[in-house]
Scaffold this motif. Structure first.
Motif: not given
Length: 411
Positions: A211-239
Motif C-alpha cells: 500500500a505504501l509503495a502504491y501511494e508513493t508511485a501515485n505521488f510520482y505520477q502526480k508530480a510528473d503530470q504537473m510538469l507535463s504542460s511545461l516546456d520539455p526542453a527544461y523538464t524532460i530529465k526531471w520527468r
C-alpha cells in the motif's frame, strides 16, 4: 538503505550590498544593512558547504530572514507594505532554465527566492545522507525529516508569499504553482521511500508495504503530470526520473501484493501480480536508460546500477519463481489473464509536510531604526534596472556521487 534521488541545480543570485548611502541615517540603520549583507553572504556559502547541517542552516536562515522581514512587514502589524520593500533590486536565476536571471525590485521576491533555495538545500542534504553507506537509524530519520521540512517550506512559499508578489510569476519558472507543487509532491514521495525501506527492514506486513509503495508511485505520477504542460526542453530529465520512480514503486507494490495473495492461498493471482511487477520493473529499467542518456538540468547518474534498483529486480524474480513452484506442487491454480486491480490505501506511514513559518522580525528593527531610513535621500537617478556589474554566477555545487554500497539495506 541507499537511496538515489534526482536533484535540480540551486538558484544563483547577484551580490547585494545593501549600501543605502544617505538613506540609512543612523548607526542602528547602518548596522542592519551590514548585518543583512554579511548574513546573506554566509547563507549563500552554506548552500554549497558539505559540512553544513540542519542546525547550522536554521541558524543562518533565521538570522537573515528575521533581518529581511524589516523590509517587508510593518512594525505595527498593519496590512500596509513597509516603506523599504521596493528599495533594493534582487536578481535570481532559475533551477530549470539555466543562467537566465529574473530581476525584481521587491524584498518579497528575495524572501521567496532565498526560501526556495533553503528548501532545495534540505532536499540535497537529504539526498547526500540517504546515499551514504551504512546509514544509521538516526540519519534515516534526518533524511525523512529534512524532506518533510523542504515540502513545508515550498508549501508555505506557495500559499503565503508568492501571491504577494507585484510582478506576476513567469510561466515555467520556479515560482509557478505547477513547479512548486511538483517539488512538494516529490519531497513527500521521497520521504515515503524512507518509510518503505524501514518497513521492509523490520519485515512489516507485506500488505502495508504494498500500500505504501502504491501511494508513493501515485505521488510520482502526480508530480510528473504537473510538469507535463511545461516546456520539455527544461523538464524532460526531471520527468524521466519521476516516471522511472513511479514504475519502480508500482513494481514494488505488485511484488508485495503478490506476497499477500500467496499468504492467502491465492497462488494463481499472486503469480499474475508478480508478472505485472516484472512488467513495471522492465519499464523502470527502460526509463533508467533514458534518464542516463537525457541531457538537462539535474544530477548525472546511472540509476539502473544502484543497489536499490538491482535488489528489487532480484526480489521480483525470486518471488515469482517461488509462486510458480508452489503453484506447480500445491495449488494448481489458473493464472488470471488480467492483473489484479490495486485499490490499496495505506493507513500508516503517509507523509505530510512539516508546517513552516518564517522567523519573527529581528529585535534590531524598532520604530526608531525604521524612521532612520530616509527615502527622500535616495539618489534622483536611482532606478530599478540592475547594474551591469551585477553578474549572476552559478553556485559551484559539489558533484555528489553515490558511494559504493555494501548491499545491506535498500529502498
Amino acid at each position: 538503505m541507499t537511496h538515489w534521488f534526482h536533484r535540480n541545480p540551486l538558484k544563483a543570485t547577484a551580490p547585494v550590498t545593501f549600501n543605502f548611502y544617505g538613506v540609512a541615517s543612523s548607526p542602528a540603520a547602518t548596522k542592519i544593512c551590514n548585518d543583512l549583507r554579511s548574513s546573506r553572504v554566509r547563507l549563500l556559502e552554506l548552500f554549497t558547504d558539505l559540512s553544513c547541517n540542519p542546525e547550522m542552516m536554521k541558524n543562518a536562515t533565521d538570522l537573515y530572514f528575521s533581518l529581511l522581514q524589516g523590509f517587508i512587514v510593518s512594525l505595527d502589524n498593519s496590512s500596509q507594505d513597509c516603506k523599504l520593500r521596493y528599495i533594493q533590486n534582487f536578481k535570481w536565476t532559475d533551477t530549470l532554465q539555466g543562467q537566465v536571471p529574473s530581476a525584481q525590485q521587491d524584498a518579497v521576491f528575495e524572501l521567496v527566492s532565498m526560501g526556495f533555495n533553503v528548501a532545495l538545500w534540505y532536499t540535497k542534504y537529504a539526498s547526500r545522507l540517504a546515499g551514504k553507506e551504512d546509514i544509521t537509524e538516526d540519519e534515516a530519520k534526518d533524511v525523512h525529516r529534512s524532506l518533510k521540512i523542504a515540502a513545508g517550506i515550498f508549501k508555505h512559499l506557495k500559499d503565503s508569499h508568492i501571491p504577494k508578489l507585484i510582478t506576476p510569476v513567469e510561466k515555467g519558472r520556479d515560482l509557478e504553482a505547477r513547479l512548486i507543487d511538483s517539488y512538494i509532491i516529490q519531497c513527500q514521495a521521497e520521504a515515503q521511500e524512507v518509510t518503505i525501506a524501514r518497513a521492509i527492514e523490520l519485515k512489516h506486513n507485506p500488505g502495508l508495504i504494498a500500500a505504501l509503495a502504491y501511494e508513493t508511485a501515485n505521488f510520482y505520477q502526480k508530480a510528473d503530470q504537473m510538469l507535463s504542460s511545461l516546456d520539455p526542453a527544461y523538464t524532460i530529465k526531471w520527468r524521466k526520473y519521476l516516471q522511472l520512480k513511479a514504475c519502480f514503486y508500482m513494481a514494488y507494490s505488485y511484488c508485495y501484493h503478490g506476497q499477500t495473495l500467496l499468504a492467502s492461498d491465492k497462488c494463481g493471482e499472486a503469480i499474475r501480480s508478480l508478472q505485472e511487477s516484472e512488467k513495471f520493473f522492465v519499464k523502470a529499467e527502460a526509463f533508467c536508460k533514458e534518464y542516463g542518456e537525457t541531457k538537462g538540468p539535474g544530477t548525472t547518474a546511472k540509476p539502473s546500477g544502484h543497489l536499490f534498483f538491482r535488489k528489487l529486480g532480484s526480489l521480483v524474480k525470486n518471488t515469482l519463481e517461488k509462486c510458480q513452484r508452489e503453484n506447480g506442487f500445491i495449488y494448481f491454480q489458473k493464472v488470471p489473464p488480467e492483473a489484479p486491480q490495486l485499490e490499496l490505501k495505506a493507513n500508516y506511514g503517509l507523509v505530510e509536510p512539516i508546517i513552516f513559518e518564517f522567523p519573527a522580525l529581528h529585535a534590531h528593527w524598532t520604530p526608531e531604526t525604521l524612521a532612520a531610513f530616509d527615502l527622500t535621500k535616495r539618489p534622483k537617478d536611482d532606478s530599478a534596472k540592475p547594474k551591469p556589474e551585477e553578474e549572476v554566477k552559478p553556485l559551484k555545487e559539489p558533484d555528489i556521487k553515490p558511494q559504493k554500497d555494501s548491499g545491506c539495506q535498500i529502498s
